[in-house]
Motif scaffolding. Structure first.
Motif, PDB file in Angstrom:
ATOM      1  N   GLY A 163       0.813  -1.217   0.000  1.00  0.00           N
ATOM      2  CA  GLY A 163       0.000   0.000   0.000  1.00  0.00           C
ATOM      3  C   GLY A 163       0.836   1.251   0.000  1.00  0.00           C
ATOM      4  O   GLY A 163       0.315   2.351  -0.227  1.00  0.00           O
ATOM      5  N   ASN A 168      -1.492  -2.570  -3.562  1.00  0.00           N
ATOM      6  CA  ASN A 168      -2.309  -3.511  -2.788  1.00  0.00           C
ATOM      7  C   ASN A 168      -2.563  -4.815  -3.544  1.00  0.00           C
ATOM      8  O   ASN A 168      -2.775  -5.859  -2.929  1.00  0.00           O
ATOM      9  CB  ASN A 168      -3.645  -2.854  -2.420  1.00  0.00           C
ATOM     10  N   SER A 477      -2.544   2.533  -0.819  1.00  0.00           N
ATOM     11  CA  SER A 477      -3.249   3.035   0.366  1.00  0.00           C
ATOM     12  C   SER A 477      -2.770   4.424   0.754  1.00  0.00           C
ATOM     13  O   SER A 477      -3.476   5.154   1.451  1.00  0.00           O
ATOM     14  CB  SER A 477      -3.040   2.076   1.546  1.00  0.00           C
TER      15      SER A 477
END
Length: 793
Positions: A163, A168, A477
Motif C-alpha cells: 500500500g 495492494n 493506500s
C-alpha cells in the motif's frame, strides 16, 4: 490646422512630432536590442516560487527542512506496473532495478532519499522464537530464481510496504524520488544549478517511460509529482505560441475589415508586436523567465496594445477627413487621445501592481511582467504608432469611408444610443442590479478557494498525468497528497510516553476525519514492535509506559524522527487535495493542537505537498478580497484624478464591478476554484476593461461640453469611439476564444474567462455606462465648460 483650439499644441507633442526621425530611430534601436534579449527568454520556474514563503506553515517547514528528510513536498513517484502477472517475476524486478539506477543519475535527484524495493534502507522485520529477525527486502543473495522470488514475496509481506511502495494488488511498485531545488553541476562541482522542470520532465519521459516501456512490453510506467506536473504544463503552454499566431491572424483580418486600410492595419499590428517584444526583452533583462502562469502576459500586452492602437487608427481616420495631410491628422489624434490613453494605461499598470501584495513568487513576477508590458505600450502604441502613421498615412478609401460614416445616420448606433434614453436607462440599471445581486449571492455560496478536482486540475481529466495519478490513488493506500504535522519536543523527548500518547490520539482523530486515508508516525512502528516483542499478540499492540521499551520499539522507525529525537512527523495521507479536504484536515489538526500544545510538546503545521496547498489556499483566501478592493480603489482614484468627478468615476467603475461579480459567478458555475492560476485573471480583467470606459466617457464628456443633450452626445460618441470599443472587444474575444481548444485545461479555462471578461467589459461600457450617466451626469452643468477634467480641451 483649421480650428484654433486644435492648434494648441503641448510640449510633448512638439517634442515628438518635431523630431519624428529621432523617435523612429530610437524605437528601432531599442527594438533590435530587446528583440535579442527576448530571444533569450526560456520557460522556467521553481518550487519555491510557487509557494507562499512567508506563510507560517511554510516558514515552519523550511525551518525544519533538514529534519524532515524527504517530506518537504517536492518529490516524484514513479509506479512501475506489470501488465500481466505481478511484480514477483525476474523480468519485472530487473526492469525495476534498472529504473531505480537510471533515476539515481538524473540531475536534480536527491540520491540519499531515493527509495524503492531495491533500496538497502527498505527492510523487513518479523518476530521469531529467538526474537526479532530482519534484513533487506531484496537480499544480497537475490538472483532471480524461483526460490529467491518466493523469498522476496515473503519479505515484502513482512516489510509493511504494501500500500506504500508496493500496490495492494501486487501488480506495481513505487520508486520514490525526492528532488533538490539546487544541485551541483555534474561537470563543475563548484557551480550550482537550479532544477529545470521542463528538462527534468523530458528526461523522465525519455530515460524512464519511453525507454523501459519499449524495452519491456509487459511494463507500464506512471509518473506523478509537482515537477512532472509543472513540466507537462510548460510543454502544453508552449502551444500558446500557436494560439498567439491564430489570434494574430484573426486580428489581422478583423482589423482590415474595420479600417479598410492595409497600411494602418499593419501599423497597429507591428507596433503592438514591438510592445510584446519589448516586454519579453525587459523581463529577461531583470532576470525573469516564463513560468506556466506568466505565459499569458504577452497575450495581455498584445490585447491592450490592440485596444489602444484601434482607438488611434480610428481617431486618425476621422481626423483625416478634415486635415490637410497625414501629419496634421496624426497630431490632432495624438492631442485628443494621448491623455485618456495614458490614464487608461496607468490604471492598468496600477491594477496589476496590486498583485504584488500576494506572497507567492509566480504571482509577483506576473504582476511585474504585466506592469512592464503595459508601460511599454505608452511608447509603442501611444507615441510610435501616430508617428508612423504621420509618414504613411491612411488610404484614401478608408478616409472616404470615415467621411461618409461621419455625415450619415447610423441606425445601429442610433438604436444603441437609446441606452441613455430616460425610459431605457432605469430598466438597464435595474437589470444590472439584479444581475449583480444574483451573481454575488451565487458566487458567495458556490465559489471555493483552491482545487476542486483530484489530480492536477490545470490539466484535462484524460491527460496522461491525471490518468497516472488516478492509477496510484486506486492501487495504493497512501496517496500522493500528504499533510505532514511536525511534532516538536525537547531533545530525546519524542520517544517518551508523554509525547507518543498525544501523537497516538492525533492519529486516531485524523483517521476519523473525512477525506483522510490513513496516518502514520513513529507510534505506528512502536506499536508493531511492542506487539512483536510479545509473541505477536494483538492485545499488546499499544504504547508501553516503560521508557526502555519505547526506546527499543522505535529503533527501526527510520525517517520517523530526527537525529536528536526532538521532532517527529505525523504523515496524514489524504484522498485528494480538494479545498474542502484540506480545510477539514487542517482544522482537525489545529483543534487538536489548541487542546494539547504545551511548552515541551507542540503540534506544528505543516509540511508535505498537502500542507503547501493548504498554506497557498489560505494566502489566496485572505488576498482575494484585498486584491479586488485595491484594484478598484486604484482604478477609481485614477478616474477621479482624471475627470475630477465622482459621478464620472462611478459610471466607469460600476460596469467593471459587475463584470468581476459575474466572472466569479461563472467560475463557481464551471467548477473553477480561486487559486494561483485564476486569481490574477480577475485583476487583469479589471485592468483591461477600464480602457473601454475611459475612452467612451472622455469622448462623451467632450460632446456634452459642446452643448449636446446626453442621448445625442452618446450617439456621437458611439459613431466615433464606440465603434472602436465594440470592434476591440469582439476582436479580442474571438482571438482568445481559440484558447478553449487547448489540451491544457488551465489555458482553456483562462481562454473562457478572458473571452467572458472582454465581452462583458465591452458591453458594460456600451450599455451600462450611459444608463448610469443618465442619473449621475448633469449635461447642463458641463455645457460650454472648458475646465473640469484633465481631458478637457
Amino acid at each position: 490646422m483649421s480650428n484654433h483650439h486644435q492648434d494648441k499644441t503641448t510640449f510633448l507633442e512638439r517634442l515628438i512630432f518635431n523630431n519624428r526621425p529621432a523617435v523612429i530611430l530610437i524605437c528601432l534601436l531599442v527594438s533590435v536590442f530587446l528583440f535579442y534579449q527576448a530571444m533569450q527568454v526560456r520557460p522556467s520556474t521553481s518550487f519555491e516560487k510557487m509557494i507562499p514563503l512567508h506563510h507560517p506553515f511554510i516558514e515552519k517547514m523550511l525551518e525544519h527542512r533538514n529534519d524532515l528528510a524527504n517530506l518537504g513536498g517536492n518529490t516524484i513517484r514513479i509506479a512501475v506496473e506489470a501488465k500481466d502477472g505481478d511484480i514477483f517475476s525476474k523480468d519485472y524486478m530487473e526492469t525495476l532495478r534498472q529504473v531505480h539506477d537510471e533515476v539515481f543519475y538524473i540531475p536534480g535527484v536527491d540520491r540519499s532519499g531515493l527509495k524503492s524495493l531495491w533500496s538497502p534502507s527498505v527492510r523487513w522485520t518479523e518476530v521469531t522464537e529467538e526474537g526479532f529477525s530482519g534484513g533487506e527486502v531484496i537480499p544480497q543473495t537475490y538472483d532471480g530464481t524461483e526460490a529467491s522470488l518466493n523469498e522476496l514475496r515473503n519479505n515484502v509481506l513482512k516489510s509493511g510496504q504494501i500500500g506504500r511502495l508496493v500496490a495492494n494488488n501486487f501488480k506495481s511498485s513505487i520508486v520514490d524520488v525526492p528532488l533538490l531545488e539546487v544541485y551541483p553541476d555534474p561537470e563543475d562541482q563548484g557551480k550550482l544549478l537550479s532544477l529545470d522542470y521542463r528538462q527534468f520532465s523530458h528526461e523522465l519521459e525519455e530515460k524512464i517511460r519511453d525507454k523501459y516501456q519499449a524495452q519491456n512490453p509487459n511494463v507500464q510506467i506512471h509518473i506523478v509529482g509537482f515537477a512532472k506536473k509543472v513540466g507537462d504544463l510548460i510543454d502544453g503552454l508552449l502551444m500558446v505560441v500557436g494560439f498567439f499566431g491564430a489570434c494574430f491572424l484573426i486580428t489581422l483580418v478583423l482589423l482590415y475589415l474595420f479600417t479598410w486600410c492595409i497600411r494602418s492595419t499593419i501599423s497597429v499590428l507591428v507596433t503592438t508586436l514591438v510592445a510584446v517584444i519589448w516586454q519579453l526583452g525587459l523581463v529577461h533583462l531583470i532576470g525573469y523567465g516564463l513560468d506556466p502562469y506568466s505565459m499569458l502576459v504577452p497575450f495581455l500586452v498584445f490585447a491592450i496594445g490592440i485596444s489602444h492602437g484601434v482607438q488611434k487608427i480610428n481617431g486618425i481616420a476621422l481626423q483625416s477627413g478634415e486635415a490637410d495631410n497625414a501629419l496634421t491628422a496624426a497630431r490632432r489624434t495624438f492631442r485628443q487621445l494621448f491623455l485618456p490613453g495614458m490614464i487608461a494605461i496607468l490604471a492598468d499598470a496600477v491594477g496589476f501592481i496590486t498583485l504584488l501584495i500576494i506572497d507567492i513568487g509566480v504571482i509577483r513576477e506576473l504582476a511585474v511582467a504585466a506592469s512592464i508590458g503595459v508601460a511599454v505600450i505608452v511608447f509603442t502604441n501611444l507615441i510610435l504608432l501616430p508617428v508612423a502613421i504621420s509618414y504613411i498615412g491612411i488610404s484614401k478609401k478608408a478616409v472616404e469611408r470615415s467621411k461618409r460614416d461621419a455625415h450619415r445616420d447610423h441606425p445601429f448606433w442610433r438604436g444603441m444610443s437609446n441606452f441613455a434614453h430616460p425610459t431605457v436607462a432605469p430598466i438597464s440599471v435595474v437589470i444590472a442590479l439584479v444581475l449583480g445581486i444574483s451573481g454575488f449571492l451565487y458566487q458567495k455560496e458556490h465559489l471555493q478557494i483552491g482545487d476542486l478536482d483530484q489530480g492536477a486540475p490545470e490539466l484535462r481529466p484524460d491527460s496522461r498525468y491525471n490518468l497516472d495519478n488516478d492509477f496510484i490513488i486506486r492501487n495504493y493506500s497512501t496517496s500522493s497528497d500528504v499533510l505532514v504535522v511536525m511534532v516538536k519536543t525537547g531533545p530525546e523527548g519524542c520517544s517518551t510516553y508523554e509525547a507518543m500518547e498525544p501523537i497516538d490520539r492525533l492519529m486516531w482523530k485524523m483517521n476519523n476525519t473525512a477525506g483522510v486515508q490513513s496516518a502514520i508516525s513513529l507510534v505506528t512502528v512502536s506499536k508493531q514492535m511492542i506487539k512483536g516483542m510479545n509473541e505477536g499478540s494483538l492485545k499488546w499492540e499499544a504504547l508501553a509506559r516503560n521508557k526502555d521499551v519505547l526506546n527499543n520499539s522505535i529503533a527501526r522507525a527510520e525517517g520517523m524522527f530526527n537525529t536528536d529525537c526532538s521532532l517527529a512527523p505525523v504523515l496524514v495521507f489524504l484522498n485528494d487535495h480538494k479545498a474542502e479536504t484540506l480545510k477539514r484536515a487542517v482544522k482537525a489538526v489545529e483543534e487538536f493542537a489548541a487542546e494539547n500544545n504545551r511548552e515541551d510538546l507542540q503540534f506544528i503545521l505543516a509540511a508535505g505537498n498537502a500542507g503547501i496547498e493548504a498554506a497557498t489556499n489560505e494566502v489566496i483566501a485572505t488576498s482575494e478580497l484585498t486584491i479586488l478592493i485595491l484594484v478598484y480603489l486604484c482604478v477609481a482614484g485614477m478616474c477621479l484624478i482624471t475627470f475630477r468627478s465622482l459621478a464620472a468615476t462611478i459610471c466607469i467603475v460600476i460596469p467593471l464591478i459587475l463584470t468581476s461579480i459575474l466572472g466569479n459567478a461563472l467560475m463557481a458555475f464551471l467548477g473553477i476554484g480561486v487559486k494561483v492560476a485564476t486569481l490574477p485573471v480577475i485583476a487583469l480583467g479589471v485592468g483591461i476593461g477600464v480602457d473601454y470606459g475611459i475612452y467612451i466617457y472622455s469622448r462623451l464628456e467632450t460632446f456634452l461640453r459642446a452643448g449636446l443633450p446626453l442621448q445625442e452626445a452618446y450617439y456621437e460618441t458611439l459613431k466615433s469611439t464606440g465603434r472602436a470599443v465594440l470592434f476591440t472587444g469582439l476582436c479580442l474575444a474571438i482571438g482568445v476564444a481559440t484558447w478553449m481548444f487547448s489540451a491544457i485545461k488551465f489555458q482553456a479555462d483562462m481562454g473562457l474567462m478572458l473571452t467572458f471578461m472582454f465581452l462583458l467589459n465591452m458591453w458594460g461600457a456600451l450599455w451600462l455606462l450611459p444608463a448610469l450617466a443618465r442619473f449621475l451626469i448633469k449635461p447642463e452643468k458641463l455645457a460650454g465648460k472648458v475646465g473640469g477634467s484633465l481631458l478637457a480641451h
